[in-house]
Design a protein around this motif. Structure first.
Motif, PDB file in Angstrom:
ATOM      1  N   TRP A 129      61.147  36.610   2.039  1.00 27.73           N
ATOM      2  CA  TRP A 129      60.858  38.039   1.923  1.00 27.73           C
ATOM      3  C   TRP A 129      59.371  38.307   2.198  1.00 27.73           C
ATOM      4  CZ3 TRP A 129      64.241  42.068   0.606  1.00 27.73           C
ATOM      5  CH2 TRP A 129      63.650  43.290   0.268  1.00 27.73           C
ATOM      6  N   VAL A 130      58.524  37.514   1.572  1.00 29.29           N
ATOM      7  CA  VAL A 130      57.074  37.684   1.744  1.00 29.29           C
ATOM      8  C   VAL A 130      56.655  37.331   3.168  1.00 29.29           C
ATOM      9  CG1 VAL A 130      54.799  36.937   0.965  1.00 29.29           C
ATOM     10  CG2 VAL A 130      56.638  37.273  -0.703  1.00 29.29           C
ATOM     11  N   LYS A 139      58.139  37.751   5.851  1.00 27.09           N
ATOM     12  CA  LYS A 139      58.519  38.801   6.804  1.00 27.09           C
ATOM     13  C   LYS A 139      57.794  40.122   6.553  1.00 27.09           C
ATOM     14  CE  LYS A 139      63.176  36.871   7.339  1.00 27.09           C
ATOM     15  NZ  LYS A 139      64.622  37.092   7.052  1.00 27.09           N
ATOM     16  N   ASP A 140      56.945  40.159   5.543  1.00 24.03           N
ATOM     17  CA  ASP A 140      56.302  41.409   5.134  1.00 24.03           C
ATOM     18  C   ASP A 140      55.003  41.626   5.916  1.00 24.03           C
ATOM     19  OD1 ASP A 140      55.359  43.651   3.892  1.00 24.03           O
ATOM     20  OD2 ASP A 140      55.583  42.882   1.850  1.00 24.03           O
ATOM     21  N   ALA A 141      54.974  42.639   6.756  1.00 24.82           N
ATOM     22  CA  ALA A 141      53.798  42.925   7.581  1.00 24.82           C
ATOM     23  C   ALA A 141      52.647  43.509   6.760  1.00 24.82           C
ATOM     24  CB  ALA A 141      54.173  43.905   8.695  1.00 24.82           C
ATOM     25  N   ARG A 142      52.913  43.844   5.499  1.00 24.19           N
ATOM     26  CA  ARG A 142      51.863  44.421   4.650  1.00 24.19           C
ATOM     27  C   ARG A 142      50.911  43.372   4.108  1.00 24.19           C
ATOM     28  NH1 ARG A 142      55.730  47.250   0.387  1.00 24.19           N
ATOM     29  NH2 ARG A 142      56.709  45.199   0.702  1.00 24.19           N
ATOM     30  N   THR A 143      51.276  42.094   4.254  1.00 28.03           N
ATOM     31  CA  THR A 143      50.504  41.038   3.607  1.00 28.03           C
ATOM     32  C   THR A 143      50.279  39.851   4.539  1.00 28.03           C
ATOM     33  OG1 THR A 143      52.521  40.015   2.720  1.00 28.03           O
ATOM     34  CG2 THR A 143      51.391  41.621   1.312  1.00 28.03           C
ATOM     35  N   GLN A 144      49.316  39.029   4.154  1.00 30.46           N
ATOM     36  CA  GLN A 144      49.125  37.702   4.719  1.00 30.46           C
ATOM     37  C   GLN A 144      49.381  36.699   3.614  1.00 30.46           C
ATOM     38  OE1 GLN A 144      45.002  38.348   6.066  1.00 30.46           O
ATOM     39  NE2 GLN A 144      45.696  37.717   8.099  1.00 30.46           N
ATOM     40  N   GLN A 145      49.865  35.513   3.949  1.00 35.86           N
ATOM     41  CA  GLN A 145      50.195  34.556   2.904  1.00 35.86           C
ATOM     42  C   GLN A 145      49.990  33.114   3.370  1.00 35.86           C
ATOM     43  OE1 GLN A 145      52.627  36.985   3.833  1.00 35.86           O
ATOM     44  NE2 GLN A 145      53.152  35.703   5.586  1.00 35.86           N
ATOM     45  N   TYR A 154      59.376  41.926  -8.883  1.00 34.34           N
ATOM     46  CA  TYR A 154      57.982  41.980  -9.350  1.00 34.34           C
ATOM     47  C   TYR A 154      57.034  42.236  -8.180  1.00 34.34           C
ATOM     48  CZ  TYR A 154      59.874  39.787 -13.579  1.00 34.34           C
ATOM     49  OH  TYR A 154      60.602  39.500 -14.707  1.00 34.34           O
ATOM     50  N   TYR A 155      57.277  41.542  -7.086  1.00 34.87           N
ATOM     51  CA  TYR A 155      56.442  41.682  -5.902  1.00 34.87           C
ATOM     52  C   TYR A 155      56.441  43.118  -5.388  1.00 34.87           C
ATOM     53  CZ  TYR A 155      55.072  40.994  -0.971  1.00 34.87           C
ATOM     54  OH  TYR A 155      54.475  41.076   0.260  1.00 34.87           O
ATOM     55  N   GLU A 156      57.626  43.690  -5.253  1.00 31.94           N
ATOM     56  CA  GLU A 156      57.735  45.048  -4.741  1.00 31.94           C
ATOM     57  C   GLU A 156      57.165  46.073  -5.719  1.00 31.94           C
ATOM     58  OE1 GLU A 156      58.463  46.272  -1.860  1.00 31.94           O
ATOM     59  OE2 GLU A 156      58.865  44.308  -0.962  1.00 31.94           O
ATOM     60  N   GLY A 199      57.616  42.277 -23.899  1.00 33.79           N
ATOM     61  CA  GLY A 199      58.792  42.996 -23.426  1.00 33.79           C
ATOM     62  C   GLY A 199      59.093  42.684 -21.978  1.00 33.79           C
ATOM     63  N   ASN A 200      59.907  43.528 -21.370  1.00 41.74           N
ATOM     64  CA  ASN A 200      60.337  43.354 -19.990  1.00 41.74           C
ATOM     65  C   ASN A 200      59.261  43.866 -19.036  1.00 41.74           C
ATOM     66  OD1 ASN A 200      61.618  43.792 -17.404  1.00 41.74           O
ATOM     67  ND2 ASN A 200      63.587  43.565 -18.441  1.00 41.74           N
ATOM     68  N   ALA A 201      58.809  42.991 -18.148  1.00 40.18           N
ATOM     69  CA  ALA A 201      57.729  43.358 -17.226  1.00 40.18           C
ATOM     70  C   ALA A 201      58.090  44.540 -16.338  1.00 40.18           C
ATOM     71  CB  ALA A 201      57.352  42.151 -16.366  1.00 40.18           C
ATOM     72  N   LEU A 202      59.355  44.640 -15.964  1.00 37.56           N
ATOM     73  CA  LEU A 202      59.777  45.738 -15.095  1.00 37.56           C
ATOM     74  C   LEU A 202      59.613  47.097 -15.778  1.00 37.56           C
ATOM     75  CD1 LEU A 202      63.004  44.176 -13.545  1.00 37.56           C
ATOM     76  CD2 LEU A 202      60.745  44.364 -12.496  1.00 37.56           C
ATOM     77  N   ASP A 203      59.700  47.101 -17.107  1.00 39.86           N
ATOM     78  CA  ASP A 203      59.493  48.330 -17.874  1.00 39.86           C
ATOM     79  C   ASP A 203      58.019  48.579 -18.165  1.00 39.86           C
ATOM     80  OD1 ASP A 203      62.268  48.732 -18.030  1.00 39.86           O
ATOM     81  OD2 ASP A 203      62.417  47.496 -19.841  1.00 39.86           O
TER      82      ASP A 203
END
Length: 212
Positions: A188-189, A191-197, A144-146, A116-120
């Motif tokens: 997007w990723v 600029k995200d201070a919550r993560t390292q990449q 998906y990331y958020e 099915g739909n991953a968002l659901d």
């Protein structure tokens, strides 16, 4: 623009540990029989996923985009004894193939396939994820990331596939829908201070994201 170098891939494969017999069978069958076999991870990429999973030793793994089950079985290699891998596939035909492959594997009781739909589906799974692999529709990557980041444990890892999208992310101006979506996701990723990449130029690009 195509960044993938077949000769380099063959060379890398030569110096990468061999995949097990079942993975080799799935890899061969998918390449021979599936009209969209290019969507499957390469053998080198598959071994990278297995390598990383063995380092992390996850209890809970989430995969968004099952296809024929090859990458899920690679990711399952590092599961602890009580661990579970949950994988989500939108297309019923591919899900049926994947389920058959899972049922014949060492991890048959630890892999759970959702159709099915991953968002659901993701909000219904009551787990804190150690490792997440995103390899689904490219326009949905930010969603998906958020959705999964709050459900990822501290120092947990997200792997996003196809983040070079055949080199199309380098085109300027970029007018292609999927490439634009992937470039937007990469920005997007970043600029995200919550993560390292870190973005790796393995095959079609892998973005490794660690939650702070």
């Amino acid at each position: 623009m195509e960044l993938f170098n077949e000769a380099a891939e063959k060379y890398a494969e030569k110096f990468t540990s061999a995949q097990n017999e079942q993975l080799q069978q799935i890899y061969t069958q998918t390449n021979q029989l599936h009209p969209h076999a290019h969507m499957m991870s390469s053998s080198v990429q598959g071994q990278f996923l297995a390598f990383l999973s063995n380092i992390i030793r996850p209890k809970y793994v989430l995969e968004i985009g099952t296809f024929t089950g090859y990458s899920a079985l690679c990711l399952a290699e590092g599961l602890i004894k009580q661990g579970e891998l949950h994988t989500i596939e939108l297309r019923a035909e591919d899900a049926a193939t994947a389920q058959q492959n899972f049922s014949q594997s060492h991890w048959a009781k630890q892999i759970h396939l959702h159709i099915g739909n991953a968002l659901d589906i993701i909000p219904t799974l009551p787990f804190e994820w150690d490792l997440v692999f995103i390899d689904a529709d490219k326009t949905g990557y930010i969603q998906y990331y958020e959705l999964v980041l709050p459900l990822l444990k501290k120092n947990g890892v997200i792997i996003a596939d196809n983040v070079l999208f055949h080199g199309q992310v380098l085109e300027a101006p970029n007018k292609r829908k999927n490439a634009k979506a992937i470039h937007a996701f990469n920005e997007w990723v970043a600029k995200d201070a919550r993560t390292q990449q870190v973005l790796l130029t393995v095959r079609d690009g892998l973005l490794l994201i660690k939650k702070q």
